[in-house]
Design a protein around this motif. Sequence first.
Motif, PDB file in Angstrom:
ATOM      1  N   GLU A 171       0.832  -1.205   0.000  1.00 52.40           N
ATOM      2  CA  GLU A 171       0.000   0.000   0.000  1.00 52.40           C
ATOM      3  C   GLU A 171       0.867   1.257   0.000  1.00 52.40           C
ATOM      4  OE1 GLU A 171      -2.721  -0.175   3.256  1.00 52.40           O
ATOM      5  OE2 GLU A 171      -3.750  -1.963   2.492  1.00 52.40           O
ATOM      6  N   SER A 172       2.053   1.141   0.607  1.00 52.66           N
ATOM      7  CA  SER A 172       2.994   2.279   0.632  1.00 52.66           C
ATOM      8  C   SER A 172       3.848   2.329  -0.633  1.00 52.66           C
ATOM      9  CB  SER A 172       3.913   2.160   1.853  1.00 52.66           C
ATOM     10  OG  SER A 172       3.178   2.124   3.046  1.00 52.66           O
ATOM     11  N   ARG A 173       3.501   1.473  -1.622  1.00 52.06           N
ATOM     12  CA  ARG A 173       4.200   1.427  -2.913  1.00 52.06           C
ATOM     13  C   ARG A 173       5.666   1.045  -2.788  1.00 52.06           C
ATOM     14  NH1 ARG A 173       1.002   3.489  -6.884  1.00 52.06           N
ATOM     15  NH2 ARG A 173      -0.794   4.738  -6.223  1.00 52.06           N
ATOM     16  N   LYS A 174       5.939   0.145  -1.858  1.00 51.62           N
ATOM     17  CA  LYS A 174       7.304  -0.359  -1.699  1.00 51.62           C
ATOM     18  C   LYS A 174       7.468  -1.665  -2.482  1.00 51.62           C
ATOM     19  CE  LYS A 174       8.000   3.097   0.853  1.00 51.62           C
ATOM     20  NZ  LYS A 174       8.635   4.273   0.217  1.00 51.62           N
ATOM     21  N   THR A 175       8.645  -1.854  -3.048  1.00 47.65           N
ATOM     22  CA  THR A 175       8.969  -3.099  -3.753  1.00 47.65           C
ATOM     23  C   THR A 175       9.408  -4.123  -2.719  1.00 47.65           C
ATOM     24  OG1 THR A 175       9.665  -1.877  -5.719  1.00 47.65           O
ATOM     25  CG2 THR A 175      10.457  -4.134  -5.499  1.00 47.65           C
ATOM     26  N   LEU A 176       8.754  -5.286  -2.707  1.00 47.21           N
ATOM     27  CA  LEU A 176       9.001  -6.293  -1.672  1.00 47.21           C
ATOM     28  C   LEU A 176      10.006  -7.347  -2.127  1.00 47.21           C
ATOM     29  CD1 LEU A 176       5.399  -6.969  -0.304  1.00 47.21           C
ATOM     30  CD2 LEU A 176       7.205  -5.610   0.748  1.00 47.21           C
ATOM     31  N   ILE A 177      10.978  -7.622  -1.262  1.00 44.75           N
ATOM     32  CA  ILE A 177      11.965  -8.673  -1.511  1.00 44.75           C
ATOM     33  C   ILE A 177      11.887  -9.687  -0.372  1.00 44.75           C
ATOM     34  CG2 ILE A 177      14.414  -9.234  -1.820  1.00 44.75           C
ATOM     35  CD1 ILE A 177      14.864  -6.391  -2.817  1.00 44.75           C
ATOM     36  N   ALA A 178      11.665 -10.951  -0.726  1.00 42.87           N
ATOM     37  CA  ALA A 178      11.701 -12.031   0.267  1.00 42.87           C
ATOM     38  C   ALA A 178      13.115 -12.594   0.289  1.00 42.87           C
ATOM     39  CB  ALA A 178      10.703 -13.126  -0.100  1.00 42.87           C
ATOM     40  N   GLU A 179      13.744 -12.598   1.460  1.00 40.48           N
ATOM     41  CA  GLU A 179      15.102 -13.152   1.526  1.00 40.48           C
ATOM     42  C   GLU A 179      15.136 -14.401   2.399  1.00 40.48           C
ATOM     43  OE1 GLU A 179      18.019 -10.509   3.164  1.00 40.48           O
ATOM     44  OE2 GLU A 179      16.653  -9.704   4.659  1.00 40.48           O
ATOM     45  N   LYS A 180      16.215 -15.173   2.241  1.00 41.76           N
ATOM     46  CA  LYS A 180      16.379 -16.475   2.896  1.00 41.76           C
ATOM     47  C   LYS A 180      15.259 -17.446   2.472  1.00 41.76           C
ATOM     48  CE  LYS A 180      20.031 -15.683   5.599  1.00 41.76           C
ATOM     49  NZ  LYS A 180      19.891 -15.530   7.050  1.00 41.76           N
ATOM     50  N   VAL A 181      14.879 -17.386   1.208  1.00 39.68           N
ATOM     51  CA  VAL A 181      13.884 -18.319   0.676  1.00 39.68           C
ATOM     52  C   VAL A 181      14.614 -19.626   0.363  1.00 39.68           C
ATOM     53  CG1 VAL A 181      12.141 -18.712  -1.097  1.00 39.68           C
ATOM     54  CG2 VAL A 181      12.628 -16.380  -0.327  1.00 39.68           C
ATOM     55  N   GLU A 185       8.145 -24.168  -1.506  1.00 42.06           N
ATOM     56  CA  GLU A 185       6.907 -23.798  -0.810  1.00 42.06           C
ATOM     57  C   GLU A 185       6.989 -22.349  -0.320  1.00 42.06           C
ATOM     58  OE1 GLU A 185       4.050 -25.257   2.907  1.00 42.06           O
ATOM     59  OE2 GLU A 185       6.029 -26.164   2.626  1.00 42.06           O
ATOM     60  N   GLU A 186       8.136 -21.970   0.256  1.00 43.85           N
ATOM     61  CA  GLU A 186       8.325 -20.583   0.712  1.00 43.85           C
ATOM     62  C   GLU A 186       8.256 -19.625  -0.470  1.00 43.85           C
ATOM     63  OE1 GLU A 186      11.162 -21.609   4.587  1.00 43.85           O
ATOM     64  OE2 GLU A 186      12.071 -20.904   2.714  1.00 43.85           O
ATOM     65  N   PHE A 187       8.856 -20.011  -1.586  1.00 43.22           N
ATOM     66  CA  PHE A 187       8.813 -19.175  -2.794  1.00 43.22           C
ATOM     67  C   PHE A 187       7.360 -18.976  -3.244  1.00 43.22           C
ATOM     68  CE2 PHE A 187       8.617 -19.365  -7.530  1.00 43.22           C
ATOM     69  CZ  PHE A 187       9.047 -18.066  -7.783  1.00 43.22           C
ATOM     70  N   LYS A 188       6.577 -20.061  -3.284  1.00 45.05           N
ATOM     71  CA  LYS A 188       5.188 -19.965  -3.731  1.00 45.05           C
ATOM     72  C   LYS A 188       4.355 -19.109  -2.768  1.00 45.05           C
ATOM     73  CE  LYS A 188       1.222 -22.651  -5.299  1.00 45.05           C
ATOM     74  NZ  LYS A 188       0.302 -21.666  -4.714  1.00 45.05           N
ATOM     75  N   GLY A 194       2.386 -11.488  -3.197  1.00 43.51           N
ATOM     76  CA  GLY A 194       2.699 -10.318  -4.013  1.00 43.51           C
ATOM     77  C   GLY A 194       4.114  -9.804  -3.917  1.00 43.51           C
ATOM     78  N   PHE A 195       5.041 -10.627  -3.394  1.00 44.24           N
ATOM     79  CA  PHE A 195       6.440 -10.203  -3.364  1.00 44.24           C
ATOM     80  C   PHE A 195       6.954 -10.050  -4.791  1.00 44.24           C
ATOM     81  CE2 PHE A 195       6.132 -11.349   0.995  1.00 44.24           C
ATOM     82  CZ  PHE A 195       7.183 -10.714   1.651  1.00 44.24           C
ATOM     83  N   ASP A 196       7.832  -9.065  -4.974  1.00 43.97           N
ATOM     84  CA  ASP A 196       8.352  -8.758  -6.306  1.00 43.97           C
ATOM     85  C   ASP A 196       9.640  -9.525  -6.625  1.00 43.97           C
ATOM     86  OD1 ASP A 196       6.551  -6.317  -7.038  1.00 43.97           O
ATOM     87  OD2 ASP A 196       7.274  -5.909  -5.007  1.00 43.97           O
ATOM     88  N   TYR A 197      10.493  -9.710  -5.601  1.00 43.70           N
ATOM     89  CA  TYR A 197      11.805 -10.330  -5.812  1.00 43.70           C
ATOM     90  C   TYR A 197      12.093 -11.343  -4.704  1.00 43.70           C
ATOM     91  CZ  TYR A 197      12.316  -6.508  -9.129  1.00 43.70           C
ATOM     92  OH  TYR A 197      12.111  -5.640 -10.166  1.00 43.70           O
TER      93      TYR A 197
END
Length: 426
Positions: A171-181, A185-188, A194-197
């Motif tokens: 909502e704050s228009r931030k690009t989301l990065i999931a780390e330590k994936v 299953e965690e990736f999915k 809605g994570f971007d990277y």
Amino acid sequence: MIELSPRGPEADHLRVREFYLGRQPILDRNQSLFAYELLFRNAPVGPARISNELTATAAVIAHASQLGMERTVGDALGFVNVDADVLMTDIFSFLPRERLVLEVSEQTPVTPALISRMAELHAQGFRFALDDVQGTAPGLHRLLPLVDYVKLDVQKVDLSSLMKLAPRFRESRKTLIAEKVESREEFKNCLDLGFDYFQGYYFAKPVIMSGKKLSPSQLAVMELMTLVTSEADNMEVERAIKRDVSLALNLLRLVNTPAVGLRHRVDSLSQAVMILGRRQLQRWLQIMLYAEPSKRGHSMTPLLMLATTRGRLLELLAGKLRPAHRQSSEIAFTVGIMSLMDTLFGLPMADILAQIPVSAEVTRALLEREGFFGDLLKLAECIERIEDLDHLILPTLRELAVSTDDLLELEMAAFEWSDNVVRYAL
């Protein structure tokens, strides 16, 4: 403002041999490369002059810049961790701001001086990522307007918390990065949120599928590899390549990459077979096994990048340690690139080795991480996972008699070579 120049009284603190440099890929939703995070660890070799975050980060940034960001990250962005002390230095004046993202931990104390400095750098064109985000730090709302990327560690933040935090930052228009994936299953889950990277080695984990068979194109390459390593003459090898049109075209494209280092363009298969020789031809066929799925729309680019980087690093290390034994370099490359074939094929490594004729020492390295080539492979894997396995790097370096400055230079060369290969292979 604290001044810290890479040339001057602080130069002794920036010696290459005092740290290890790791490079971890950050992938987009299609699992194509977006960026690398550059990770460092202090190497306790000789006088330990890198004693704090400031000099350690300065060392990484200074040397990445001096050696060339192109060699370090190719065409991608580079993410680098910085703390408040580093932000207050003038080290950023010689850095390529369009290629760099500065990571600031959510736990960094938010002061007026920090906000002012980040705003100044932001106005100069630098981008920021907020790291280690759990959404509870005081002053978070003051940092967010200056931040483009928000990184959430999926090993620290549970799924229910991610489900609350992700929409809030989107909502704050931030690009989301999931780390330590670390798993598919965690990736999915992060993909659905809605994570971007995505950062982590989930893509390199073998998913063993019972009864899986190799695709026709993979079988064709494997059969050709067997032919190349046998006593078959060049004409027979050439005829086998010509039977698969896409194989022939892809091979010609690969042998004309800058990574091969040929002065003149190779336009015919007979030229390719003659000029390259059996060992080199085998190498490019091994690479093609990883490149082929990408051409059919499957996202194998990160696996291709990781395999070629491993193969080249092991080859360069073997060449450094056994300069009189050229065959050792060739074997080392094979070990590095084959080490991810269980992931590529979705088959146990033992089953793959039953189909590809390899020596006993290659088998030991791939199955048990033992012997000279097993040690080289362990070192490469530790560098890739430097956050968790950095304590194993120094003992392996000592066992192999490799210095940390030699290691860094060979790493840079492997990064550059792999990036060239991937750029032309796809």
